[in-house]
Design an enzyme around this catalytic site. Structure first.
Site, mmCIF file in Angstrom:
data_model
loop_
_atom_site.group_PDB
_atom_site.id
_atom_site.type_symbol
_atom_site.label_atom_id
_atom_site.label_comp_id
_atom_site.label_asym_id
_atom_site.label_seq_id
_atom_site.Cartn_x
_atom_site.Cartn_y
_atom_site.Cartn_z
ATOM 1 N N ARG A 164 27.804 -35.720 -4.675
ATOM 2 C CA ARG A 164 26.478 -36.178 -4.236
ATOM 3 C C ARG A 164 25.710 -35.089 -3.463
ATOM 4 O O ARG A 164 24.969 -35.375 -2.530
ATOM 5 C CB ARG A 164 26.603 -37.409 -3.330
ATOM 6 N N SER A 238 23.662 -47.064 -3.185
ATOM 7 C CA SER A 238 24.564 -46.753 -2.071
ATOM 8 C C SER A 238 23.771 -46.134 -0.932
ATOM 9 O O SER A 238 23.117 -45.105 -1.124
ATOM 10 C CB SER A 238 25.625 -45.741 -2.502
ATOM 11 N N GLU A 334 23.438 -41.470 2.408
ATOM 12 C CA GLU A 334 23.143 -40.794 1.146
ATOM 13 C C GLU A 334 21.628 -40.762 0.906
ATOM 14 O O GLU A 334 21.093 -39.862 0.273
ATOM 15 C CB GLU A 334 23.830 -41.533 -0.003
HETATM 16 N N1 EPU Z 1 35.064 -51.721 -1.977
HETATM 17 C C1 EPU Z 1 35.302 -52.724 -1.059
HETATM 18 N N2 EPU Z 1 34.247 -53.423 -0.572
HETATM 19 C C2 EPU Z 1 32.975 -53.192 -0.969
HETATM 20 C C3 EPU Z 1 32.723 -52.154 -1.883
HETATM 21 C C4 EPU Z 1 33.786 -51.439 -2.391
HETATM 22 O O1 EPU Z 1 36.443 -52.977 -0.693
HETATM 23 O O2 EPU Z 1 32.079 -53.875 -0.474
HETATM 24 C C5 EPU Z 1 36.210 -50.992 -2.535
HETATM 25 C C6 EPU Z 1 36.852 -51.758 -3.693
HETATM 26 O O3 EPU Z 1 38.222 -51.577 -3.646
HETATM 27 C C7 EPU Z 1 36.281 -51.054 -4.914
HETATM 28 C C8 EPU Z 1 36.181 -49.619 -4.415
HETATM 29 O O4 EPU Z 1 35.809 -49.750 -3.042
HETATM 30 O O5 EPU Z 1 37.143 -51.149 -6.011
HETATM 31 C C9 EPU Z 1 35.144 -48.794 -5.139
HETATM 32 O O6 EPU Z 1 33.922 -49.512 -5.226
HETATM 33 P P1 EPU Z 1 32.871 -49.172 -6.397
HETATM 34 O O7 EPU Z 1 33.563 -49.130 -7.705
HETATM 35 O O8 EPU Z 1 31.709 -50.074 -6.261
HETATM 36 O O9 EPU Z 1 32.481 -47.692 -6.071
HETATM 37 P P2 EPU Z 1 31.958 -46.995 -4.738
HETATM 38 O O10 EPU Z 1 32.840 -45.839 -4.452
HETATM 39 O O11 EPU Z 1 31.758 -47.985 -3.656
HETATM 40 C C10 EPU Z 1 30.484 -45.266 -5.995
HETATM 41 C C11 EPU Z 1 29.071 -44.773 -5.995
HETATM 42 C C12 EPU Z 1 28.142 -45.752 -6.717
HETATM 43 C C13 EPU Z 1 28.654 -45.918 -8.134
HETATM 44 C C14 EPU Z 1 30.105 -46.425 -8.055
HETATM 45 C C15 EPU Z 1 30.740 -46.565 -9.421
HETATM 46 C C16 EPU Z 1 28.902 -43.449 -3.983
HETATM 47 C C17 EPU Z 1 28.290 -43.323 -2.632
HETATM 48 N N3 EPU Z 1 28.601 -44.568 -4.641
HETATM 49 O O12 EPU Z 1 30.530 -46.446 -5.200
HETATM 50 O O13 EPU Z 1 26.869 -45.154 -6.786
HETATM 51 O O14 EPU Z 1 27.863 -46.827 -8.857
HETATM 52 O O15 EPU Z 1 30.915 -45.483 -7.314
HETATM 53 O O16 EPU Z 1 31.029 -45.310 -9.932
HETATM 54 O O17 EPU Z 1 29.580 -42.528 -4.440
HETATM 55 C C18 EPU Z 1 24.707 -44.998 -5.815
HETATM 56 O O18 EPU Z 1 24.954 -43.814 -5.592
HETATM 57 O O19 EPU Z 1 23.605 -45.513 -5.508
HETATM 58 C C19 EPU Z 1 25.736 -45.839 -6.412
HETATM 59 C C20 EPU Z 1 25.582 -47.156 -6.539
#
Ligand code: EPU
Length: 338
Positions: A164, A238, A334
């Site tokens: 990012r 995010s 972010e």
């Molecule tokens: N999780 C929780 N609680 C929550 C959210 C997440 O426990 O409220 C845990 C869960 O275990 C889940 C894991 O975190 O399985 C990962 O969550 P998710 O797959 O939603 O991915 P993320 O790491 O939270 C990132 C990106 C998103 C992108 C997703 C999918 C960042 C800052 N965000 O989120 O990007 O869609 O991966 O690849 O890296 C964005 O940048 O606007 C965005 C939405």
């Protein structure tokens, strides 16, 4: 030229948080050649901000300078050997480009379907989702240097991409305006279904050998399910980055919180799911005044309708304080704060 500049323009419809703020002045750029004209007339010696889809910005006050809204359009491609090179104007909607590539059977963007924002913003924060990151398909971009008035080209290495992040967020912050991006898409690239949620959804749909369209559709469905639609609920995706912490700190955390959600990030670091940290602090689904933490993804802050940017910012600080206090981890925003 002067006629193109509007004074006192509301930014409410130009940011996906939907917060009210007024720009002192505003210009919509539909062709590159307007930028050298602005330079000639010394507009870049005053405060300015380059706005794309407004999906990664929080206006916490009125903007005291010139908002430069990138609205140029156009997508072209050519094929050389086994590689498609696709060039899109900075003002193109990212998701339209994803579907252009899917329709032409060019692999590489399908896992990033439905990410809000524009093509010009895609390299700035090295967008990524569901196992793919822009840096893996980025070839080059054309950018206008607001300090010299010249156009220049950045190749992949020049952009110094990381999670990012890019040179455009660090040493060159605010200096260049990206007017088009070229993506390099090897036609034989394998479809990437490694991200758990994609596999699960493909299985649920009974798709054993997915094509690009299947992946783009599945990713879009997962996003719609998990993330609020900015056209109905103000948000900027995010709000925080997933923090990357030293392995030693991570080992200590793991003892105290064995359930912590984490991913390897090189030999010496670990990436922690910020959504998990925020949820553990009791913020998921919680609302304070006109601001709510999204019920299905705690990384996302939403505007319940009347929130001001300053109010959203204050809640984000409270969340950061709680995470720091509970886990000793400093979250980073972010979203660009203005
Ligand atoms: N999780 C929780 N609680 C929550 C959210 C997440 O426990 O409220 C845990 C869960 O275990 C889940 C894991 O975190 O399985 C990962 O969550 P998710 O797959 O939603 O991915 P993320 O790491 O939270 C990132 C990106 C998103 C992108 C997703 C999918 C960042 C800052 N965000 O989120 O990007 O869609 O991966 O690849 O890296 C964005 O940048 O606007 C965005 C939405």
């Amino acid at each position: 030229m002067r006629n193109c500049i509007q004074e006192s323009v509301s930014l409410q419809k130009l940011n996906t948080f939907g917060v009210q703020a007024t720009a002192k002045s505003y210009v919509s750029i539909t062709k590159e050649s307007t930028l050298p004209d602005l330079y000639q007339q010394r507009f870049f010696s005053q405060p300015f901000f380059v706005l794309g889809g407004g999906s990664n910005v929080l206006f916490t006050q009125d903007y005291p300078g010139l908002i430069i809204h990138i609205n140029n359009r156009g997508i072209q491609h050519f094929i050389e050997g086994n590689v498609a090179y696709v060039t899109a104007a900075g003002g193109e909607v990212w998701n339209d480009l994803v579907w252009y590539c899917v329709d032409h059977n060019f692999p590489g963007l399908e896992n990033m379907a439905l990410i809000p924002g524009t093509v010009g913003a895609s390299p700035i924060q090295n967008i990524g989702a569901y196992g793919q990151e822009l840096m893996h398909i980025f070839h080059s971009c054309r950018a206008f240097d607001t300090q010299t008035g010249q156009f220049t080209t950045f190749n992949n290495a020049d952009c110094e991409f990381s999670y990012r992040d890019s040179v455009f967020k660090r040493t060159l912050r605010g200096r260049y305006i990206i007017t088009s991006v070229t993506y390099r898409l090897p036609l034989q690239a394998a479809i990437n279904t490694s991200y758990g949620a994609i596999e699960t959804e493909l299985h649920r749909r009974g798709i054993a050998t997915p094509n690009l369209r299947d992946i783009a559709q599945v990713v879009s469905a997962i996003r719609v399910e998990k993330l609020p639609d900015p056209t109905t609920v103000g948000n900027a995706g995010s709000f925080f980055k997933n923090p990357i912490i030293p392995k030693s700190q991570f080992q200590n955390l793991l003892i105290a919180s064995p359930q912590i959600v984490h991913y390897p990030a090189g030999d010496h670091h670990e990436k922690i799911a910020a959504g998990w940290l925020i949820e553990q602090c009791g913020w998921k689904g919680k609302s304070v005044g006109q601001v709510a933490v999204w019920k299905n993804q705690a990384l996302v802050l939403t505007n319940l309708g009347e929130a001001s940017g300053a109010e959203i910012y204050r809640i984000s600080s409270r969340i950061m304080d709680d995470v720091a206090h509970t886990f000793g981890i400093t979250l980073e925003r972010e979203v660009n704060i203005l």
